[in-house]
Design a protein around this motif. Sequence first.
Motif, PDB file in Angstrom:
ATOM      1  N   PRO A 203       6.235   7.498   1.630  1.00  0.00           N
ATOM      2  CA  PRO A 203       5.931   8.891   1.323  1.00  0.00           C
ATOM      3  C   PRO A 203       4.793   8.891   0.733  1.00  0.00           C
ATOM      4  N   ARG A 204       3.851  10.076   0.981  1.00  0.00           N
ATOM      5  CA  ARG A 204       2.500  10.315   0.245  1.00  0.00           C
ATOM      6  C   ARG A 204       2.637  10.117  -1.076  1.00  0.00           C
ATOM      7  N   TRP A 220      -6.237   6.153  -6.098  1.00  0.00           N
ATOM      8  CA  TRP A 220      -5.267   5.332  -5.310  1.00  0.00           C
ATOM      9  C   TRP A 220      -4.727   6.302  -4.314  1.00  0.00           C
ATOM     10  N   SER A 221      -4.684   6.194  -2.902  1.00  0.00           N
ATOM     11  CA  SER A 221      -3.988   7.237  -2.218  1.00  0.00           C
ATOM     12  C   SER A 221      -3.542   6.644  -0.868  1.00  0.00           C
ATOM     13  N   THR A 222      -2.503   7.322  -0.461  1.00  0.00           N
ATOM     14  CA  THR A 222      -2.071   6.975   0.850  1.00  0.00           C
ATOM     15  C   THR A 222      -2.734   7.454   1.839  1.00  0.00           C
ATOM     16  N   SER A 223      -3.962   6.765   2.386  1.00  0.00           N
ATOM     17  CA  SER A 223      -4.983   7.503   3.129  1.00  0.00           C
ATOM     18  C   SER A 223      -5.295   6.519   4.410  1.00  0.00           C
ATOM     19  N   GLN A 224      -5.516   7.206   5.598  1.00  0.00           N
ATOM     20  CA  GLN A 224      -5.792   6.446   6.471  1.00  0.00           C
ATOM     21  C   GLN A 224      -7.234   6.411   6.686  1.00  0.00           C
ATOM     22  N   ASN A 225      -7.976   7.060   5.896  1.00  0.00           N
ATOM     23  CA  ASN A 225      -9.684   7.309   6.007  1.00  0.00           C
ATOM     24  C   ASN A 225     -10.143   7.440   4.632  1.00  0.00           C
ATOM     25  N   ILE A 248      -9.230   4.342  -3.151  1.00  0.00           N
ATOM     26  CA  ILE A 248      -8.795   3.112  -2.540  1.00  0.00           C
ATOM     27  C   ILE A 248      -7.368   3.486  -1.927  1.00  0.00           C
ATOM     28  N   ALA A 249      -7.382   3.143  -0.690  1.00  0.00           N
ATOM     29  CA  ALA A 249      -6.331   3.049   0.185  1.00  0.00           C
ATOM     30  C   ALA A 249      -5.545   1.571   0.098  1.00  0.00           C
ATOM     31  N   GLU A 266      -3.550  15.320  -3.834  1.00  0.00           N
ATOM     32  CA  GLU A 266      -4.753  14.390  -4.112  1.00  0.00           C
ATOM     33  C   GLU A 266      -5.488  15.098  -5.247  1.00  0.00           C
ATOM     34  N   VAL A 267      -6.214  16.202  -5.151  1.00  0.00           N
ATOM     35  CA  VAL A 267      -7.258  16.878  -5.389  1.00  0.00           C
ATOM     36  C   VAL A 267      -6.606  17.225  -6.725  1.00  0.00           C
TER      37      VAL A 267
END
Lengths: 787, 165
Positions: A203-204, A220-225, A248-249, A266-267
Motif C-alpha cells: 500500500p502507499r 520517504w515515499s512509495t514513489s515511482q518517480n 527517497i523512494a 504526501e503533502v
Amino acid sequence: MSATGIGAAVRRKEDFRFVTGKGQYTDDVVRPGETRAVFVRSPHAHAKIKSIDVSAAKKMPGVIDVLTGADLATDKIGNLICGWMIHSKDGTPMKMSAHPALAAGKVNCVGDAVAVVIAESIAQGKEAAEKVKVDYDVLQAVIDPAKAQAKGAPQIHADIPNNTIYQWHLGDPKATAAAFAAAKHVTKLDIVNNRLVPNAMEPRAALAEYDEGSDHLTLWSTSQNPHVARLVISAFVGITPEHKLRVIAPDVGGGFGSKIFIYPEEVVCLWASRKVKRPVKWTSDRSEAFLTDAHGRDHVTHAELALDADGKILALRAKTIANLGAYMSTFSSSVPTYLYATLLSGQYNIPSIYCEVDAVYTNTAPVDAYRGAGRPEAAFVVERLMEVTARQMAIDPADLRKRNFITAFPHQTPVIMAYDAGDFHASLKKALELADVKGFGKRKREAARHGKLRGLGYSAYIEACGIAPSQAVGSLGAGVGLWESAEVRVNPTGSVEVLTGCHAHGQGHETTFAQLVSERLGIPFDNVSIVHGDTDKVQFGMGTYGSRSGAVGMSAIVKALDKIEAKAKKVAAYVLEAAEGDIEFKDGKFTVAGTDKSAAWGDVALNAYIAHKFVGADLEPGLKETSFYDPTNFTFPAGCHICEVEVDIDTGKTDIVNWTAIDDFGTVINPMIVEGQVHGGIAQGVGQALLEGAVYSKEGQLVTGSMMDYTMPRAHDLPSFHVGLTTTKSPSNPLGIKGCGEAGAIAAPAAVINAITDAIGTEDLAMPATANAVWSALQRAKPRQVA
Amino acid sequence: MPAVSMTVNGKAVSGNVEERTLLVQFLREQLRLTGTHVGCDTSQCGACVIHVDGIAAKSCTLLALQCEGASITTIEGLAEPGGALHPMQEAFREHHGLQCGYCTPGMIMSALDIVRRNGNDLDEHTIREQLDGNICRCTGYHNIVKAIAAGAKNMPKVGAQQAAE
Ligand code: FES
Ligand code: FES
C-alpha cells in the motif's frame, strides 16, 4: 554473449534481500520520535461541509494535533495539479478544478480527506479520528460518466460547467466520414472499458521528517518517480523550495502507474511534520487504497470500422467518454488522449481515423495511468473491432489481420505516431504455430463432448513506449520533457556505480542495468552497483513508467558510458605513453593498436585518480560522467497473443486453457526478467477481462472496496503461459530496446473477450466476464449474424 | 498492558502489548522483523503469512496475545545463520518467482506449508489451488508456481505421515 552481459538470463541482484525479508519498504523505515497520521475521510460522494469540530478529537489521548483544510489554506499550501495540458476541439484549454490536499468546504468523492489526526500511535489516531465531527450537507452525486454531462446532472465543481474537462479530438473527421460513406461493411461496437483498482501489493505510504536545524524536509515515499514528486510538491504545492526537500523512494512494492502520482497524503505528512516538529508517517490500509489510489481505465466508447468488400480497412472512428473521477490526478488528462487515440491504428494500414474524447468529472476516485494507460483501451477497441468484423464478414480473423497489416516502415499513421520498426506477420505466424491453431477445431469438438464451449481469441496489439521524446510530448501539452539521466562513477578500484533517474519497483534494474555496464566495460557484474530513488544522491530524473527504463534510462547510461570510455582512453594514453588515437578498448582492456602494450581497466581507473602522469592542463583527474538522453521517437513494441478458453455452459465459468504470447520487444537485456514482465502484464489483463471491476453504487459508495469484493487474480485463475519473441530492433535508441512492461496488460483483455465471444457465439458481453456475466450472455444470445 | 512471551525464530522474546495488538504489529513494530508484510485488512492477501508452531497462519488475523508460548517462524528465520538460503528461498531466486518482493515472504512461508501438507512432489494444479490465500500483483504466478515445485523437490524429504496430516 557473456554470462552476465546483454541477453543473459542473469539471476537478480535484488532477490537476496527480498527472499530473506531484508527489503526496506517505506513502512519499514522508522524515524526517532515518529508520529502517525490518520485521515478523516468523507463517507459521502458529494457533500458540502457545513462545519468541522476537532475539539473533542484534540483532547483524546496521544493526539498531537488535528488539522483541516482551513489550516492548509491558512498556511497557503497550494493545490495538487495535473501536469499535461489538453486543448479542446474549439481551442480552449482543459478545465481543471482545484484539488486541495484536505477538502476545502466540499467533498467530491468517498474517501476525500477532510482532516488529519497526528497521534502517537495509529490506534490512538483512529480513536481520535472518530471524534472529529463533520457536519455534511449531502448533495446528489453523479457516478456514471455517460450521465455526467447531461442537463441537470449534479455539478461537481462550480467552475466546471457540465462536469466537462475537455472535448478533444484527433484525426480527420471529413476524410473519415467520406470513407465510411463509401464502405461495403461497417462494424459497430459499444464498449465499456471497466474501471480497475491498481492494487500494488504494497500500500502507499509516506514518512516525512523536518529538520529544523537545516530547515530541510525529507520524504520517504512509495514513489515511482521521486524527482517528479519533489518538483510538484515544491514548485506547485509550495511546501518548501526544491533544494530543501529530499525525496527517497526506497524499495517499492509494485506501482503499475498508481505510484507515479502526487497524492494528498504526501503533502499533508510533509506539512504536518514541520508543524508538529516530529516525523509523521502514514501507511495506507487496503481499504483506504481502494478509495484513494488513482484508479485506471473507465471509458465508455462507441467505435466503428469501415471496410471494403475485400476486408480492407478504410477508416476507423471512435467516440469516447473518459471518466477522470473527482479530481484531475497528475497525468490523468494525457491517458485518454495522447496515450489512447494515437494507438487506434493498431498494426493496420488505416487510411483515416477520427476520434473524439470527452473527459468528465464524476463523484468517484480520480482515474489516471494504470499499467498500459490508454493503450490497453485502444488495443481493446481495435482488436475487438477486428475480431467482430472477421466474424461478421466471415473471414478468418488471422486472415483479416494479415490483409491489413502494415508491412513497410517507417509508417506514418493518421494519428500522430510514426511506427519505425516491426514485423507483424512474423509475430502472428509464430503465435499461430505455438498456439496450434490448426488443431483448434479438433479441440473444440472434443470440448463440446464434455459440455464445454471452446473459443479462440486473438489480440495483435501495438503500443507506444519509451516514453517519451520531449519535443513530441511538449508539443502535445506535456509539462515536462520525458528524457532520462544517468551518472556513471568509476571508483579508483575500477568498480562502478550507476546513478539513474529511473526507479525500480519490481523491474530488476539493479540487475539489468548492471548487465549493460558489465558488457560494455568488460568488468564483473558484481563490480557494478545501481543507485536510484533518492533525490539527494541522484540528479534529476523522470522515474519509471510507460516501459521507459530500458529504452530511455539505459540509453542515458550508454551515453554516459561513451563519455567514460572516451575519457578512460585519454588516461590510458598517458599510462601507455601512446597517442590517444591509437588506444583501443575491448573486453575491459586498453591496448595500443599494433603493439602488445596494454593496460587493464582497473589500472586506468586507478590512474585517473592518481593523476601523477597527467599534464593537468590537458586532462582533469577523475572518471565520472553524466548524461541526459532524450529519445528521438517513441518505441513500438508489438506482438500477437492468442487466448484459448473453455466455457462451462451450465455455469458460465471460463477457464483459460492455453495462452500464447509472441512479443517483439527489440533487444532483450535479460530474457528471464522480460518473460516475468509479460506474465505479470497478462495476469493484470486477464484480471480486467475476467474478474476485476470497480463498482460504485449510484450514491457513490465503492461497493468493491476490499479484496473480498474486488476480485484480484489468484494463482488458480490463471494458466501457465507460453511466451516467445520475435525481434526487430528499435531504431530510435542505441540499444534497440522497445520495452516490455505493459505489453501483457495491453494485449490480454481483447484476447480473452475475443475468445469467450467466439465460444459463446454472441458479442454481447462486457468486462469483467464473470461466470454470471457469461452465463447471462448465453441466456440472451441470439445466433450471430453473418453478412 | 499485558505481557506476552513467545519464541520467534528460535529466540525467546517478550513484550507488553495492548489486547488488540495483532501478531503482525508485534513482529513488525516491536521486534522490528519487517520481512512480514501487510497487504490488506481483510485477511485476503497472505503477505503476512508466518508459521505458528510449524503451521502457516496469517499474522494479521491473530492477536499477539493468542500466541503466548507459541513458536513463531518468520521469513527472517529461514536462512542459515551464515546466510545460506533455505531451498525454497533459493528456488524463488532461481526461478524469478518475485518482482517487487512484497508478496514474497508470505509466498515462501505459504509454500513451505504446501510442502508440509502435500510432500515434496507437487503438481501445478495442487500448487495453484493451495496458493489461494496469497495474492501477487507482479508475477502472474507463473514463476511462483515453478519456484514452489522446484523448491519442494530440493527440500529435505517430508515424511509421508507428516504430509498426510
Ligand atoms: S495482510 Fe493480507 S492477509 Fe494478512
Ligand atoms: S512480487 Fe510484487 S506482489 Fe508479488
